[in-house]
Design a protein around this motif. Structure first.
Motif, short mmCIF file in Angstrom:
data_model
loop_
_atom_site.label_atom_id
_atom_site.label_comp_id
_atom_site.label_asym_id
_atom_site.label_seq_id
_atom_site.Cartn_x
_atom_site.Cartn_y
_atom_site.Cartn_z
N PHE A 37 0.97 -1.15 0.01
CA PHE A 37 -0.08 0.12 -0.10
C PHE A 37 0.90 1.15 -0.10
O PHE A 37 1.87 1.22 0.75
CB PHE A 37 -0.81 -0.14 1.31
N THR A 38 0.35 2.12 -0.70
CA THR A 38 1.03 3.53 -0.66
C THR A 38 0.96 4.36 0.31
O THR A 38 1.83 5.21 0.81
CB THR A 38 0.95 4.31 -2.12
N SER A 39 -0.18 4.24 1.16
CA SER A 39 -0.46 5.06 2.23
C SER A 39 -1.36 4.38 3.26
O SER A 39 -1.97 3.49 3.08
CB SER A 39 -1.15 6.44 1.60
N GLN A 40 -1.45 5.16 4.49
CA GLN A 40 -2.18 4.38 5.43
C GLN A 40 -3.52 4.56 5.07
O GLN A 40 -4.46 3.58 5.37
CB GLN A 40 -2.03 5.23 6.88
N ILE A 41 -4.08 5.63 4.59
CA ILE A 41 -5.39 5.94 4.26
C ILE A 41 -5.82 4.66 3.16
O ILE A 41 -6.97 4.03 3.20
CB ILE A 41 -6.03 7.20 3.76
N GLY A 42 -4.78 4.67 2.16
CA GLY A 42 -4.99 3.66 1.15
C GLY A 42 -5.29 2.03 1.76
O GLY A 42 -6.14 1.43 1.49
N PHE A 43 -4.44 1.79 2.79
CA PHE A 43 -4.61 0.47 3.43
C PHE A 43 -5.86 0.46 4.31
O PHE A 43 -6.53 -0.34 3.91
CB PHE A 43 -3.54 0.12 4.36
N VAL A 44 -6.24 1.54 4.89
CA VAL A 44 -7.55 1.50 5.74
C VAL A 44 -8.73 1.34 4.51
O VAL A 44 -9.60 0.23 5.13
CB VAL A 44 -7.79 2.74 6.52
N LYS A 100 4.30 -12.44 5.48
CA LYS A 100 3.90 -13.23 4.56
C LYS A 100 2.63 -13.49 4.41
O LYS A 100 1.66 -13.16 5.48
CB LYS A 100 4.51 -14.61 5.23
N HIS A 101 1.72 -14.23 3.73
CA HIS A 101 0.50 -14.77 3.62
C HIS A 101 0.40 -15.92 4.74
O HIS A 101 1.17 -16.65 5.03
CB HIS A 101 0.09 -15.21 2.40
N ALA A 102 -0.79 -16.10 4.82
CA ALA A 102 -1.27 -17.21 5.92
C ALA A 102 -0.73 -18.49 5.74
O ALA A 102 0.01 -19.02 6.57
CB ALA A 102 -2.90 -17.28 6.11
N SER A 276 0.36 -7.84 5.46
CA SER A 276 1.83 -8.18 5.08
C SER A 276 2.22 -7.11 4.00
O SER A 276 3.23 -6.88 3.57
CB SER A 276 1.83 -9.56 4.42
N TYR A 277 1.21 -6.36 3.39
CA TYR A 277 1.44 -5.28 2.26
C TYR A 277 1.64 -3.95 3.21
O TYR A 277 1.85 -2.93 2.30
CB TYR A 277 0.21 -5.09 1.21
N VAL A 278 1.36 -3.91 4.31
CA VAL A 278 1.48 -2.65 5.02
C VAL A 278 2.86 -2.06 5.48
O VAL A 278 3.56 -3.15 5.87
CB VAL A 278 0.56 -2.74 6.59
N LYS A 279 3.37 -0.80 5.41
CA LYS A 279 4.63 -0.49 5.91
C LYS A 279 4.81 -0.44 7.22
O LYS A 279 3.73 -0.15 7.93
CB LYS A 279 4.83 0.77 5.03
N LYS A 280 5.92 -0.55 7.53
CA LYS A 280 6.19 -0.41 8.99
C LYS A 280 5.75 0.88 9.79
O LYS A 280 5.66 1.03 11.21
CB LYS A 280 7.64 -0.63 9.32
#
Ligand code: PHE
Length: 496
Positions: A37-44, A100-102, A276-280
């Motif tokens: 994801f490029t941003s927090q809002i994108g992830f949410v 990782k994925h499940a 797993s796609y979310v940045k730290k």
């Protein structure tokens, strides 16, 4: 017909693939770095896109109508803030911490628990077989409303004759699946995140609009009784304790609990994938609270839009209609609204189509992302193959209403054919089992601290750490075991 759809589908996928390759001017067959994801809002918004689906707009209102309105809401909200929060946190934190994925995540934390990853992966595999079929039904209704067939859609037997026909459900499912596959095919940042970022806010606005409209309705029936939208709102919001017994309450609790799983897309590996796609640097505490808020908000508003409308035109009888509410009762309500009903009907089916698309995307992305990792194949190749397999499976499910028709008595007492059986296995059987095992794993094997550390990465505060720890160690395992025994029918076989 099936063969025709199948060949068509392959052709479309192939053409798109070739186009993309030419556009980029290179063959990208080697496995690429995983997108994120490029941003927090994108992830949410993407996670909310997965969570908000037919579960919110169709399943939640009919359960609320059946289970005493306000009482169901109250039970549901308490569960969201306790169970929902715990399970969502667990999934997203496992995903981000392992990357990782499940399928691989559980085994990478502890080899002995690798089986849980495989078991979790089974859920989206099963749901994928029928979700696009329901997506196709929604598309069919949307097209019926846009093409002026609303009168037909409101007639008795319209829905049944549609789903039992041989070709039509397959054609609509095929289109729905092709759109889903195309978005997954273009990737996480360019496809999935972008799509959710536009569609989710739009959906929210539409739902608020229709909910407000619903409250302004008023209708006098043949017997001379006038009912208004606000009366309907009272029925929806005020708890009805009439005739409430302990076993009835237990039933409501179980309904609310299984609704919660389905609605938040938890315990099926989907949120692990997205995690797993979310940045730290993304604040997980905030994001999780926002997803809970979004999902519950849409469910609540969907109830506010549907229940008063049903009540105004059909009284309390209409509210007990159960699963057929969306495809059978609602078109009748739109019909009674006159000209406005056509517009409301179109907006309604467009909205639910969006909601279903973002959910189906999350299911397919989980399958594609996992397969890409296992087979080290490119996104395009993997999504094409998964799309074709999903198509074949969905055709079989469509035919479950005619060619492969049979009825099976399910362990929880209801009868079902293919689609219901798939739904039962994934939602009533596997999900409580997986949540139970995950809770044991996190609560007692790796310990809640492991999750807490991930929630606190970057000096963020994990506000609900104590609640989390208590829930995952004690409450979740016990309640999940009860839920599992209940839905497998083991309880009803006991002599007491
Ligand atoms: N959460 C979605 C809904 O409420 C359904 C869903 C189930 C989505 C499983 C993804 C996976 O409709």
């Amino acid at each position: 017909m099936i063969l025709y759809s199948f060949v068509n589908f392959c052709l479309i996928v192939y053409i798109i693939e070739q186009q993309l390759i030419t556009l980029r001017g290179k063959k990208t067959m080697e496995p690429k770095k995983k997108g994120g994801f490029t941003s927090q809002i994108g992830f949410v918004l993407t996670a909310a896109g997965s969570a908000v689906g037919v579960g919110n707009i169709w399943r939640f209102p009919y359960l609320a109508a059946r289970d005493g309105g306000g009482l169901f809401l109250l039970v549901y909200f308490i569960l969201v803030l306790t169970f929902g929060f715990t399970l969502l946190t667990t999934d997203i934190a496992i995903g981000r911490r392992t990357g990782k994925h499940a399928w691989e995540a559980f085994g990478s934390i502890n080899k002995k628990w690798g089986f849980l990853g495989k078991l979790t992966f089974l859920v989206p595999v099963i749901i994928m077989t029928y979700y696009s079929v329901i997506g196709g039904w929604i598309l069919k209704y949307m097209v019926a409303y846009i093409s002026g067939q609303h009168k037909l859609a409101a007639q008795d037997g319209y829905f049944t004759s549609f789903i039992t026909s041989k070709a039509s459900p397959i054609v609509f499912m095929f289109i729905f699946l092709a759109i889903t596959a195309f978005i997954v095919f273009t990737g996480v940042e360019k496809g999935i995140e972008k799509f959710s970022k536009y569609v989710m806010p739009g959906l929210f606005i539409m739902i608020i609009g229709i909910a407000i409209y619903s409250l302004t309705l008023s209708h006098t029936d043949a017997a001379g009784v006038t009912r208004t939208g606000l009366d309907g709102l009272k029925v929806y919001l005020i708890p009805n304790f009439e005739g409430l017994t302990f076993s009835k309450f237990l039933g409501i609790l179980l309904d609310a609990m299984s609704q919660l799983f389905f609605s938040l897309s938890v315990s099926m590996g989907i949120m692990i994938t997205y995690g797993s796609y979310v940045k730290k640097d993304v604040n997980l505490n905030k994001s999780i609270a926002q997803v809970e808020f979004f999902d519950t908000g849409v469910a609540l508003l969907a109830g506010m839009m549907i229940i008063p409308a049903i009540y105004v035109f059909m009284g309390t009888d209409g509210m007990a209609s159960g699963p057929s509410l969306m495809f059978v009762s609602l078109p009748k309500v739109f019909e009674s609204m006159g000209a406005a009903g056509v517009v409301v009907g179109i907006i309604f089916f467009v909205m639910i189509l969006f909601a279903a698309l973002t959910s189906c995307i999350s299911i397919m992305e989980t399958l594609v992302g996992t397969a890409m990792n296992i087979f080290k194949t490119s996104r395009k190749k993997t999504s094409s193959v998964i799309a074709i397999i999903s198509l074949v499976a969905a055709v079989v499910i469509c035919l479950g209403y005619n060619v492969f028709y049979f009825e099976l008595k399910l362990p929880n007492g209801s009868t079902g054919q293919l689609l219901d059986i798939m739904d039962y296995v994934s939602n009533s059987f596997l999900m409580p089992l997986i949540s139970f095992l995950t809770a044991i794993f996190v609560g007692w094997v790796i310990k809640p601290k492991w999750i807490q550390e991930e929630m606190e990465v970057g000096a963020k505060k994990f506000n609900r750490a104590k609640l989390y720890s208590f829930m995952i160690k004690f409450v979740v395992p016990v309640i999940m075991a009860v839920l599992f025994f209940q839905s497998t029918g083991i309880f009803s076989k006991l002599p007491f």
